[in-house]
Design a protein around this motif. Structure first.
Motif, short mmCIF file in Angstrom:
data_model
loop_
_atom_site.label_atom_id
_atom_site.label_comp_id
_atom_site.label_asym_id
_atom_site.label_seq_id
_atom_site.Cartn_x
_atom_site.Cartn_y
_atom_site.Cartn_z
N GLY A 73 1.56 3.47 5.12
CA GLY A 73 0.91 3.88 3.47
C GLY A 73 -0.56 3.87 3.61
N SER A 74 -1.05 3.73 2.78
CA SER A 74 -2.61 4.04 2.73
C SER A 74 -3.49 3.17 3.53
CB SER A 74 -3.13 4.07 1.11
OG SER A 74 -3.02 2.73 0.66
N ALA A 75 -2.93 2.02 4.02
CA ALA A 75 -3.85 1.13 4.57
C ALA A 75 -4.05 1.45 6.12
CB ALA A 75 -3.41 -0.36 4.39
N GLY A 76 -3.53 2.34 6.52
CA GLY A 76 -3.35 2.66 8.01
C GLY A 76 -2.55 1.96 9.05
N SER A 77 -3.05 1.84 10.14
CA SER A 77 -1.98 0.92 11.17
C SER A 77 -2.69 -0.01 12.25
CB SER A 77 -1.28 2.14 11.77
OG SER A 77 -2.12 2.87 12.62
N ILE A 111 12.43 -4.22 14.05
CA ILE A 111 11.48 -3.72 13.18
C ILE A 111 10.90 -2.34 13.67
CG2 ILE A 111 9.35 -4.16 11.57
CD1 ILE A 111 9.80 -7.00 11.74
N ASP A 112 11.08 -1.37 12.69
CA ASP A 112 10.10 -0.16 13.16
C ASP A 112 8.90 -0.26 12.69
OD1 ASP A 112 12.15 1.38 14.52
OD2 ASP A 112 12.82 2.55 12.52
N LEU A 113 7.93 -0.56 13.54
CA LEU A 113 6.44 -0.71 12.90
C LEU A 113 6.06 0.51 12.30
CD1 LEU A 113 5.23 -2.66 15.99
CD2 LEU A 113 5.91 -3.74 13.74
N ARG A 114 5.08 0.17 11.37
CA ARG A 114 4.39 1.27 10.53
C ARG A 114 4.28 2.51 11.08
NH1 ARG A 114 0.62 0.80 5.90
NH2 ARG A 114 1.63 -1.00 5.58
N GLY A 115 4.67 3.71 10.82
CA GLY A 115 4.31 4.95 11.54
C GLY A 115 5.23 5.14 12.80
N HIS A 116 6.27 4.21 13.02
CA HIS A 116 7.12 4.53 14.05
C HIS A 116 8.61 4.63 13.75
CE1 HIS A 116 3.42 2.65 15.98
NE2 HIS A 116 3.99 3.18 17.11
N ASP A 173 0.75 -1.28 -0.01
CA ASP A 173 -0.02 0.08 -0.13
C ASP A 173 0.67 1.37 0.08
OD1 ASP A 173 0.94 -0.30 2.56
OD2 ASP A 173 -0.95 0.65 3.35
N GLY A 174 2.09 1.07 -0.29
CA GLY A 174 2.99 2.28 -0.41
C GLY A 174 3.75 2.67 0.85
N GLY A 175 3.47 1.92 1.87
CA GLY A 175 4.21 2.02 3.13
C GLY A 175 5.67 1.47 2.95
N ARG A 176 6.50 2.04 3.88
CA ARG A 176 8.15 1.66 3.86
C ARG A 176 8.53 1.29 5.24
NH1 ARG A 176 12.67 5.94 2.50
NH2 ARG A 176 12.18 6.24 4.62
N ILE A 177 8.87 0.24 5.57
CA ILE A 177 9.26 -0.61 6.96
C ILE A 177 10.66 -0.52 7.05
CG2 ILE A 177 9.09 -2.31 8.33
CD1 ILE A 177 6.34 -0.99 7.78
N HIS A 178 11.01 0.38 7.88
CA HIS A 178 12.68 0.33 8.37
C HIS A 178 12.83 -0.73 9.33
CE1 HIS A 178 15.98 1.80 11.03
NE2 HIS A 178 16.51 1.81 9.84
N VAL A 179 14.20 -1.41 8.85
CA VAL A 179 14.51 -2.73 9.82
C VAL A 179 15.99 -2.74 9.98
CG1 VAL A 179 14.61 -5.36 9.93
CG2 VAL A 179 12.77 -4.15 8.57
N VAL A 180 16.66 -2.88 11.25
CA VAL A 180 17.97 -3.04 11.54
C VAL A 180 18.38 -4.37 11.76
CG1 VAL A 180 18.18 -0.56 12.25
CG2 VAL A 180 17.67 -2.04 13.91
N GLU A 181 19.19 -5.03 11.33
CA GLU A 181 19.82 -6.17 11.49
C GLU A 181 21.23 -6.28 11.92
OE1 GLU A 181 19.92 -10.35 8.82
OE2 GLU A 181 19.11 -8.50 7.98
N ARG A 182 21.56 -7.31 12.77
CA ARG A 182 22.84 -7.54 12.96
C ARG A 182 23.18 -8.96 13.53
NH1 ARG A 182 26.19 -6.19 18.12
NH2 ARG A 182 28.41 -5.52 17.34
N GLY A 183 24.31 -9.47 13.19
CA GLY A 183 24.60 -10.87 13.66
C GLY A 183 24.21 -11.87 12.55
N GLN A 184 24.52 -13.17 12.84
CA GLN A 184 24.25 -14.36 12.12
C GLN A 184 23.85 -15.43 13.09
OE1 GLN A 184 27.31 -15.33 9.61
NE2 GLN A 184 27.18 -13.37 8.42
N GLY A 185 23.04 -16.27 12.73
CA GLY A 185 22.46 -17.46 13.34
C GLY A 185 21.07 -17.30 13.44
N PRO A 186 20.58 -18.25 14.44
CA PRO A 186 19.11 -18.47 14.42
C PRO A 186 18.42 -16.86 14.61
CG PRO A 186 20.17 -19.80 16.14
CD PRO A 186 21.28 -18.98 15.37
N ALA A 187 17.27 -16.65 13.70
CA ALA A 187 16.82 -15.37 13.78
C ALA A 187 16.07 -14.97 15.25
CB ALA A 187 15.92 -15.00 12.71
#
Length: 155
Positions: free
Chosen positions: A123-127, A112-117, A68-82
């Motif tokens: 995006g257009s779908a709200g939250s 994860i930075d949740l939508r709107g945070h 819906d046009g949103g963009r989710i920011h994610v940070v990641e670090r390390g390796q192994g089981p998620a």
């Protein structure tokens, strides 16, 4: 005025006085906490880093587009089981600074930075909760996470 009404009036007066006293104490505590938070917010980057409150330098940043046009920011670090970390309302992935530092030696830590945070855009779908859940699914698919532990704070 009867004796019963007089006792009732005195009791009501004591209750009101106790309530006013409790309110004053709560206000003083609130002021002290706010004052402490403001003074901490003026800390230098070096002081924040010394306390382990700055994000690690080697974070990988991702921006995942939603349908819906949103963009989710994610940070990641390390390796192994998620380990997938979800913050509470009005917070961001920065909440997980210690986990990103301490758990990345043995895990792939994804916050994860949740939508709107944070750095994510709505995006257009709200939250609503269903939309936030769909966003998490979209992020996990984009990052090829098939198995992991989901850790939530609040919501």
């Amino acid at each position: 005025m009867s004796s019963r009404e007089s006792k009732s009036g005195r009791r009501r007066g004591r209750v009101l006085a106790l309530g006013a006293g409790a309110t004053a104490v709560a206000g003083a505590v609130g002021w002290a906490l706010q004052h402490r938070a403001v003074s901490r917010s003026a800390a230098t980057a070096e002081e924040m880093s010394a306390e382990g409150l700055s994000m690690p330098d080697d974070l990988r940043h991702h921006f995942v587009e939603t349908d819906d046009g949103g963009r989710i920011h994610v940070v990641e670090r390390g390796q192994g089981p998620a380990l997938v970390l979800l913050h509470g309302i009005m917070l961001s992935s920065a909440l997980w600074v210690h986990q990103l530092r301490d758990l990345a030696d043995h895990h792939r830590v994804i916050a994860i930075d949740l939508r709107g945070h944070g750095q994510s855009l709505s995006g257009s779908a709200g939250s609503g909760i269903e939309i936030l859940a769909a966003d998490v699914r979209t992020v996990l698919e984009a990052l090829a996470v098939e198995d992991g532990v989901l850790v939530g704070h609040s919501m």
